[in-house]
Design a protein around this motif. Structure first.
Motif, PDB file in Angstrom:
ATOM      1  N   GLN A   1      73.471 -86.168 -12.338  1.00 52.49           N
ATOM      2  CA  GLN A   1      73.586 -86.360 -10.890  1.00 52.49           C
ATOM      3  C   GLN A   1      73.683 -87.839 -10.551  1.00 52.49           C
ATOM      4  O   GLN A   1      73.130 -88.681 -11.255  1.00 52.49           O
ATOM      5  CB  GLN A   1      72.366 -85.762 -10.172  1.00 52.49           C
ATOM      6  CG  GLN A   1      72.259 -84.262 -10.245  1.00 52.49           C
ATOM      7  CD  GLN A   1      71.019 -83.747  -9.516  1.00 52.49           C
ATOM      8  OE1 GLN A   1      70.146 -84.500  -9.138  1.00 52.49           O
ATOM      9  NE2 GLN A   1      70.958 -82.446  -9.313  1.00 52.49           N
ATOM     10  N   PRO A   2      74.377 -88.138  -9.457  1.00 50.76           N
ATOM     11  CA  PRO A   2      74.364 -89.524  -8.976  1.00 50.76           C
ATOM     12  C   PRO A   2      73.026 -89.838  -8.330  1.00 50.76           C
ATOM     13  O   PRO A   2      72.359 -88.948  -7.784  1.00 50.76           O
ATOM     14  CB  PRO A   2      75.500 -89.553  -7.946  1.00 50.76           C
ATOM     15  CG  PRO A   2      75.598 -88.137  -7.465  1.00 50.76           C
ATOM     16  CD  PRO A   2      75.234 -87.273  -8.638  1.00 50.76           C
ATOM     17  N   ALA A   3      72.602 -91.072  -8.423  1.00 50.91           N
ATOM     18  CA  ALA A   3      71.332 -91.496  -7.823  1.00 50.91           C
ATOM     19  C   ALA A   3      71.523 -92.883  -7.226  1.00 50.91           C
ATOM     20  O   ALA A   3      72.139 -93.752  -7.842  1.00 50.91           O
ATOM     21  CB  ALA A   3      70.226 -91.517  -8.860  1.00 50.91           C
ATOM     22  N   LEU A   4      71.032 -93.048  -6.023  1.00 55.99           N
ATOM     23  CA  LEU A   4      71.074 -94.359  -5.371  1.00 55.99           C
ATOM     24  C   LEU A   4      69.800 -95.102  -5.754  1.00 55.99           C
ATOM     25  O   LEU A   4      68.706 -94.717  -5.354  1.00 55.99           O
ATOM     26  CB  LEU A   4      71.168 -94.203  -3.854  1.00 55.99           C
ATOM     27  CG  LEU A   4      71.330 -95.513  -3.066  1.00 55.99           C
ATOM     28  CD1 LEU A   4      72.648 -96.191  -3.407  1.00 55.99           C
ATOM     29  CD2 LEU A   4      71.227 -95.253  -1.574  1.00 55.99           C
ATOM     30  N   PHE A   5      69.955 -96.148  -6.549  1.00 62.41           N
ATOM     31  CA  PHE A   5      68.807 -96.947  -6.964  1.00 62.41           C
ATOM     32  C   PHE A   5      68.579 -98.034  -5.929  1.00 62.41           C
ATOM     33  O   PHE A   5      69.429 -98.910  -5.728  1.00 62.41           O
ATOM     34  CB  PHE A   5      69.055 -97.578  -8.330  1.00 62.41           C
ATOM     35  CG  PHE A   5      69.029 -96.586  -9.469  1.00 62.41           C
ATOM     36  CD1 PHE A   5      68.718 -95.249  -9.255  1.00 62.41           C
ATOM     37  CD2 PHE A   5      69.304 -96.989 -10.761  1.00 62.41           C
ATOM     38  CE1 PHE A   5      68.684 -94.336 -10.291  1.00 62.41           C
ATOM     39  CE2 PHE A   5      69.278 -96.089 -11.815  1.00 62.41           C
ATOM     40  CZ  PHE A   5      68.967 -94.761 -11.583  1.00 62.41           C
ATOM     41  N   VAL A   6      67.424 -97.977  -5.267  1.00 66.53           N
ATOM     42  CA  VAL A   6      67.137 -98.896  -4.171  1.00 66.53           C
ATOM     43  C   VAL A   6      65.642 -99.178  -4.171  1.00 66.53           C
ATOM     44  O   VAL A   6      64.845 -98.385  -4.691  1.00 66.53           O
ATOM     45  CB  VAL A   6      67.591 -98.273  -2.826  1.00 66.53           C
ATOM     46  CG1 VAL A   6      66.793 -97.023  -2.519  1.00 66.53           C
ATOM     47  CG2 VAL A   6      67.503 -99.266  -1.692  1.00 66.53           C
ATOM     48  N   HIS A   7      65.262-100.306  -3.603  1.00 64.09           N
ATOM     49  CA  HIS A   7      63.841-100.610  -3.464  1.00 64.09           C
ATOM     50  C   HIS A   7      63.484-100.748  -1.991  1.00 64.09           C
ATOM     51  O   HIS A   7      64.030-101.612  -1.298  1.00 64.09           O
ATOM     52  CB  HIS A   7      63.461-101.898  -4.195  1.00 64.09           C
ATOM     53  CG  HIS A   7      62.026-102.305  -3.981  1.00 64.09           C
ATOM     54  ND1 HIS A   7      60.982-101.425  -4.155  1.00 64.09           N
ATOM     55  CD2 HIS A   7      61.468-103.481  -3.584  1.00 64.09           C
ATOM     56  CE1 HIS A   7      59.838-102.041  -3.884  1.00 64.09           C
ATOM     57  NE2 HIS A   7      60.106-103.282  -3.538  1.00 64.09           N
ATOM     58  N   LYS A   8      62.585 -99.878  -1.537  1.00 65.61           N
ATOM     59  CA  LYS A   8      62.111 -99.933  -0.156  1.00 65.61           C
ATOM     60  C   LYS A   8      60.623 -99.582  -0.126  1.00 65.61           C
ATOM     61  O   LYS A   8      60.105 -98.923  -1.036  1.00 65.61           O
ATOM     62  CB  LYS A   8      62.894 -98.960   0.737  1.00 65.61           C
ATOM     63  CG  LYS A   8      64.329 -99.391   1.009  1.00 65.61           C
ATOM     64  CD  LYS A   8      64.982 -98.478   2.040  1.00 65.61           C
ATOM     65  CE  LYS A   8      66.383 -98.973   2.395  1.00 65.61           C
ATOM     66  NZ  LYS A   8      67.008 -98.133   3.451  1.00 65.61           N
ATOM     67  N   VAL A   9      59.956-100.007   0.953  1.00 66.50           N
ATOM     68  CA  VAL A   9      58.540 -99.709   1.132  1.00 66.50           C
ATOM     69  C   VAL A   9      58.257 -99.576   2.627  1.00 66.50           C
ATOM     70  O   VAL A   9      58.907-100.239   3.445  1.00 66.50           O
ATOM     71  CB  VAL A   9      57.659-100.799   0.484  1.00 66.50           C
ATOM     72  CG1 VAL A   9      57.944-102.158   1.072  1.00 66.50           C
ATOM     73  CG2 VAL A   9      56.185-100.466   0.594  1.00 66.50           C
ATOM     74  N   VAL A  10      57.314 -98.709   2.975  1.00 66.66           N
ATOM     75  CA  VAL A  10      57.033 -98.481   4.383  1.00 66.66           C
ATOM     76  C   VAL A  10      56.379 -99.711   5.019  1.00 66.66           C
ATOM     77  O   VAL A  10      55.670-100.467   4.371  1.00 66.66           O
ATOM     78  CB  VAL A  10      56.099 -97.262   4.597  1.00 66.66           C
ATOM     79  CG1 VAL A  10      56.841 -95.972   4.375  1.00 66.66           C
ATOM     80  CG2 VAL A  10      54.874 -97.354   3.697  1.00 66.66           C
TER      81      VAL A  10
END
Length: 535
Positions: free
Chosen positions: A235-244
């Motif tokens: 599967q494709p996956a969007l690799f991203v870094h986020k935090v609330v």
């Protein structure tokens, strides 16, 4: 309407760990199933799957959650707290908290790329199933092909256009293989499995010089049979870094991917999710106890947890991006330089271990966090190391497991090699005098000594509450056939404490609350802990 103490939405690892930690405060294909099995065995937790959470309403000090079951019936649960562990697109943050301005934002490092992530199961060919396979003529047996074409450990390939990460995972006898590669753009190939095959084949095609007796080969290279590769997931996956920007609102809390997402360059997503759960579990357990805690102190306790976890997420992002920079590097010159330096360091193993320790160790814990649950002025905030320890006539055990046995907010830890009977009696009197109850302070004092050879010179009275553990050295653990990670040292535990520390107070998430050279100092630090808890 059903009633419970805490509702956890989401049955991923962080949610399951929190449920287990609250039920008893205890924690790759198979990991999630094992966690589910443990929850089902607990009388304090119930796992409801295939349900769709629809709405919630907060009334005074309770939250009502309404959901639809797999059979289409509508049900409700009344609880004291709601924890969203339902992933980055989960309903708790999206539907319940975003109206309050809570959202995921770019973290310490900005990263956004699309990758293809695949899980493969490998079956070995045999002379019967693949009679034309070239390596049979060289005397190879089927099981030898696993290590040859699918070598141990994880491998990072600095492809000039699409970096690759690949390696074994899961139970060793199941022959699972993970393969991830970065797309050159954001568009996903139409034939995803065909594109995966095209990317994997060069990695399982080996030149003739790789094999013994290769002079018999009539070909320049050999490719592992693709029909022996089962694609379990691709599967494709969007690799991203986020935090609330905020971790909780009133009695609704976020953990795991609902609170933060990472690129998978170092498994920091699941690592931080588990730490979210462990750090939250003892706080919720305390807040749910019959002891009355002022509302202001409840918010302070959760705020301190959120400050610690944001610090942990930022530290995790540094580790992730270090790994990512190495993995995503597209310069052959830089890659060759790093490879050469690493090979040179093989001749100085002590220096190599020291560099790895400095780059990837989390020994600082939460030092630097404001409002964390520890006393920075008394040496608090650091994270202890986990080692193997043994009590007399008992099998080796992990130090974290020893300290985790308590259901208390704090455990008193003794770091002296030998404690005379008079001091043991003083420890007992201190515990009795404080009379804090087992919810606040463990009635058991854990003594973990620095030496692997010392024995107590004074016999402790039978009324002692102090259990004595000695670190296990490498020889002892090898004899017990216990697997050890590279660089294991039985002195790592003692090195995390200041010189002269005789007593330390520990919280259940293995963070040092404070350090003391005398019992009277530890007593004063206990008083400060009670004030911080608001009791």
């Amino acid at each position: 309407m059903q009633e419970t103490e805490v509702v956890i939405v989401g049955a991923g690892p962080s949610g399951l760990v929190l449920a287990l930690a609250l039920a008893h405060r205890k924690v790759k294909p198979g990991l999630e199933q094992k966690l589910r099995n443990l929850i089902e065995q607990s009388e304090y937790a119930r796992l409801r799957t295939r349900c769709r959470v629809q709405s919630q309403a907060q009334k005074n000090h309770e939250i009502e959650i309404y959901f639809e079951t797999e059979h289409g019936t509508k049900e409700g649960i009344k609880s004291k707290y709601l924890v969203g562990a339902d992933g980055k697109r989960g309903v708790v943050r999206k539907n319940f908290l975003e109206p309050y301005g809570i959202r995921q934002e770019v973290g310490l490092h900005e990263y956004c790329r699309k990758w293809i992530a695949a899980n493969l199961r490998i079956r070995m060919p045999t002379p019967e199933t693949h009679p034309q396979f070239e390596l049979w003529e060289l005397g190879y047996q089927p099981e030898e092909l696993w290590d040859l074409f699918w070598p141990p450990h994880f491998h990072f390939c600095n492809h000039p256009t699409m970096p690759v990460a690949a390696g074994r995972f899961g139970p060793t006898n199941q022959k699972y293989w993970r393969f991830e590669y970065e797309l050159t753009g954001m568009d996903v190939p139409e034939n995803l499995e065909g594109d995966l095959q095209a990317q994997v084949l060069p990695h399982i095609t080996l030149p003739a010089r790789s094999f013994r007796n290769n002079e018999r080969l009539s070909v320049h290279s050999v490719t592992f049979p693709w029909d022996c590769v089962e694609i379990i997931r691709c599967q494709p996956a969007l690799f991203v870094h986020k935090v609330v920007n905020k971790w909780f609102q009133d009695r609704t809390i976020l953990i795991g991917d609902a609170a933060h997402v990472f690129p998978p360059f170092g498994a920091q997503g699941i690592s931080n999710g588990v730490r979210d759960a462990i750090g939250l579990s003892w706080r919720l357990s305390f807040l749910l106890a019959p002891t009355r805690v002022p509302q202001l102190k409840s918010e302070e306790l959760l705020h301190g947890w959120s400050q610690e976890r944001r610090w942990g997420v930022d530290e995790g992002s540094i580790l992730t991006m270090r790994n990512g920079d190495l993995m995503n590097n597209k310069s052959w010159l830089k890659s060759y330089g790093i490879w050469t330096a690493w090979r040179v360091l093989d001749f100085v193993p002590g220096l190599k271990s020291w560099i790895i320790y400095q780059l990837y160790s989390d020994l600082n814990g939460f030092r630097g966090v404001k409002n964390g649950f520890f006393l920075p002025e008394s040496g608090g905030g650091g994270r202890i190391a986990q080692i193997w320890v043994e009590e007399q006539d008992e099998s080796p055990n992990l130090s974290d497991r020893v300290l985790w046995q308590s259901n208390s907010v704090l455990t008193l830890l003794c770091l002296s090699d030998d404690v005379p009977a008079t001091e043991t009696n003083e420890v007992n009197r201190l515990l009795d005098m404080k009379n804090l109850g087992s919810k606040i302070l463990s009635p058991q004092v854990e003594q973990i000594v620095a030496s692997t050879r010392t024995q107590p010179s004074v016999k402790r009275p039978k009324s002692s509450r102090m259990k004595r553990y000695q670190p296990c050295n490498v020889q002892m653990l090898n004899a017990a056939e216990i697997y050890l990670p590279q660089g294991y040292s039985e002195t790592a535990f003692a090195r995390r404490f200041q010189r002269g520390t005789r007593y330390a107070l520990m919280s259940p998430d293995m963070i040092v609350f404070s350090q003391a050279s005398t019992l009277s100092q530890a007593s004063a630090q206990l008083d400060k802990a009670v004030a911080m808890l608001g009791i």
